[in-house]
Design a protein around this motif. Structure first.
Motif, PDB file in Angstrom:
ATOM      1  N   GLN A   1      10.212   1.684  41.240  1.00 22.43           N
ATOM      2  CA  GLN A   1      11.330   2.556  41.250  1.00 22.43           C
ATOM      3  C   GLN A   1      11.236   3.384  40.144  1.00 22.43           C
ATOM      4  O   GLN A   1      12.078   3.188  39.739  1.00 22.43           O
ATOM      5  CB  GLN A   1      12.384   2.082  42.018  1.00 22.43           C
ATOM      6  N   PRO A   2      11.019   4.595  40.719  1.00 30.88           N
ATOM      7  CA  PRO A   2      11.486   5.867  39.681  1.00 30.88           C
ATOM      8  C   PRO A   2      13.372   5.945  39.598  1.00 30.88           C
ATOM      9  O   PRO A   2      13.127   5.507  41.276  1.00 30.88           O
ATOM     10  CB  PRO A   2      11.168   6.935  40.255  1.00 30.88           C
ATOM     11  N   VAL A   3      13.850   6.098  38.874  1.00 28.50           N
ATOM     12  CA  VAL A   3      14.781   6.534  38.679  1.00 28.50           C
ATOM     13  C   VAL A   3      15.459   7.716  38.175  1.00 28.50           C
ATOM     14  O   VAL A   3      14.580   8.375  37.506  1.00 28.50           O
ATOM     15  CB  VAL A   3      15.179   5.777  36.592  1.00 28.50           C
ATOM     16  N   GLU A   4      16.446   8.306  38.835  1.00 31.43           N
ATOM     17  CA  GLU A   4      16.702   9.709  38.357  1.00 31.43           C
ATOM     18  C   GLU A   4      16.691  10.265  37.389  1.00 31.43           C
ATOM     19  O   GLU A   4      17.699   9.679  36.044  1.00 31.43           O
ATOM     20  CB  GLU A   4      18.198  10.210  38.982  1.00 31.43           C
ATOM     21  N   LEU A   5      15.829  11.290  35.707  1.00 30.78           N
ATOM     22  CA  LEU A   5      16.432  11.223  35.345  1.00 30.78           C
ATOM     23  C   LEU A   5      17.905  11.647  34.597  1.00 30.78           C
ATOM     24  O   LEU A   5      18.408  11.347  33.548  1.00 30.78           O
ATOM     25  CB  LEU A   5      15.720  12.924  33.951  1.00 30.78           C
ATOM     26  N   LYS A   6      18.377  12.333  35.253  1.00 33.01           N
ATOM     27  CA  LYS A   6      20.275  12.369  34.869  1.00 33.01           C
ATOM     28  C   LYS A   6      20.858  11.283  34.624  1.00 33.01           C
ATOM     29  O   LYS A   6      21.655  11.115  33.965  1.00 33.01           O
ATOM     30  CB  LYS A   6      20.915  13.296  36.245  1.00 33.01           C
ATOM     31  N   ALA A   7      20.881  10.247  35.967  1.00 38.54           N
ATOM     32  CA  ALA A   7      21.119   9.327  35.160  1.00 38.54           C
ATOM     33  C   ALA A   7      20.501   8.568  34.107  1.00 38.54           C
ATOM     34  O   ALA A   7      21.304   7.212  33.117  1.00 38.54           O
ATOM     35  CB  ALA A   7      21.106   8.332  36.894  1.00 38.54           C
ATOM     36  N   ALA A   8      19.319   8.062  34.040  1.00 36.07           N
ATOM     37  CA  ALA A   8      19.446   7.256  32.843  1.00 36.07           C
ATOM     38  C   ALA A   8      19.633   8.187  31.493  1.00 36.07           C
ATOM     39  O   ALA A   8      19.975   7.406  30.527  1.00 36.07           O
ATOM     40  CB  ALA A   8      17.144   7.009  33.125  1.00 36.07           C
ATOM     41  N   LEU A   9      19.379   9.488  31.629  1.00 32.77           N
ATOM     42  CA  LEU A   9      19.463   9.992  30.234  1.00 32.77           C
ATOM     43  C   LEU A   9      21.656   9.847  30.743  1.00 32.77           C
ATOM     44  O   LEU A   9      21.570   9.337  28.785  1.00 32.77           O
ATOM     45  CB  LEU A   9      19.297  11.516  30.218  1.00 32.77           C
TER      46      LEU A   9
END
Length: 67
Positions: free
Chosen positions: A49-57
């Motif tokens: 499942q792709p993770v939102e870039l904002k959450a990962a950063l």
């Protein structure tokens, strides 16, 4: 520290995507990680499942600050 939102990282390079575990990605030199993020050639995944870039950063910022 927040729970890690991703466990895999895909780095798009020329004609392929290099898949790394979270630990392997964090082991890269900081300048290399930043370069991939700024060039938008990185994708974060929780399993498939792709993770939102904002959450990962956001997680990476808090993790880096605590090291």
């Amino acid at each position: 520290m927040k729970v890690q939102p991703f466990n895999r990282v895909g780095i798009r390079e020329q004609d392929r995507t290099r898949m790394l575990s979270c630990e392997e990605f964090l082991a890269l030199p900081l300048h290399e990680r930043v370069q991939h993020i700024l060039s938008r050639s990185v994708d974060f995944f929780d399993g498939q499942q792709p993770v939102e870039l904002k959450a990962a950063l956001a997680w990476l910022r808090t993790t880096s600050a605590s090291r």
